[in-house]
Scaffold this active site. Structure first.
Site, short mmCIF file in Angstrom:
data_model
loop_
_atom_site.label_atom_id
_atom_site.label_comp_id
_atom_site.label_asym_id
_atom_site.label_seq_id
_atom_site.Cartn_x
_atom_site.Cartn_y
_atom_site.Cartn_z
N HIS A 49 10.97 4.52 17.77
CA HIS A 49 10.05 5.56 17.15
C HIS A 49 10.55 6.90 17.32
O HIS A 49 10.32 7.54 18.39
CB HIS A 49 8.37 5.45 17.99
N ALA A 83 5.93 13.98 13.54
CA ALA A 83 6.28 13.45 15.04
C ALA A 83 7.64 14.18 15.23
O ALA A 83 7.86 14.09 16.38
CB ALA A 83 6.63 11.86 14.82
N THR A 94 3.55 6.06 17.74
CA THR A 94 3.57 7.57 17.70
C THR A 94 2.49 7.65 16.48
O THR A 94 2.31 8.90 16.19
CB THR A 94 4.84 7.85 16.94
N ASN A 95 1.91 6.68 15.81
CA ASN A 95 0.96 7.10 14.84
C ASN A 95 -0.17 7.83 15.04
O ASN A 95 -0.34 9.04 14.48
CB ASN A 95 0.40 5.69 14.30
#
Length: 114
Positions: A49, A83, A94-95
């Site tokens: 991520h 992000a 991280t969504n």
């Protein structure tokens, strides 16, 4: 795995049942170092991520690219709102944090336009 379930929907139930039925005996793992090490080897993996490539921070922070409103330092009218402005990597996916950043900074933009 997701592609397989999409291609053959009937496989979803047995696959998820297998994953959901997997039980971890924490008491046994806490008393057996080898079992714990084996469990970690089999179940722990890294995640990918990437964040922080346009890190948010104050103008005097040499690693910071944007301010707290996503405005790029030194470039008028340009914002980064994703992000990449996270100053650190969250422990989870991280969504949701990315959606929160977008919502919060969109509100900031609207407030500035009034």
């Amino acid at each position: 795995m997701a592609a397989l379930i999409d291609a053959v929907p009937a496989l979803a139930a047995p696959i998820f049942a297998t994953l959901a039925d997997r039980k971890v005996d924490l008491a046994a793992l806490s008393t057996d170092d080898e079992a714990l090490a084996d469990h970690i080897r089999q179940n722990v993996a890294g995640t990918f991520h990437p964040v922080g490539t346009c890190r948010m921070g104050s103008i005097d922070d040499p690693a910071a690219v944007t301010d707290t409103a996503g405005r790029v330092h030194g470039i008028a009218g340009l914002r980064v709102i994703d992000a990449s402005i996270m100053p650190t990597i969250p422990r989870g996916n991280t969504n949701i944090p990315t959606i929160m950043i977008a919502e919060k900074l969109a509100d900031e933009i609207l407030r500035e336009m009034q």
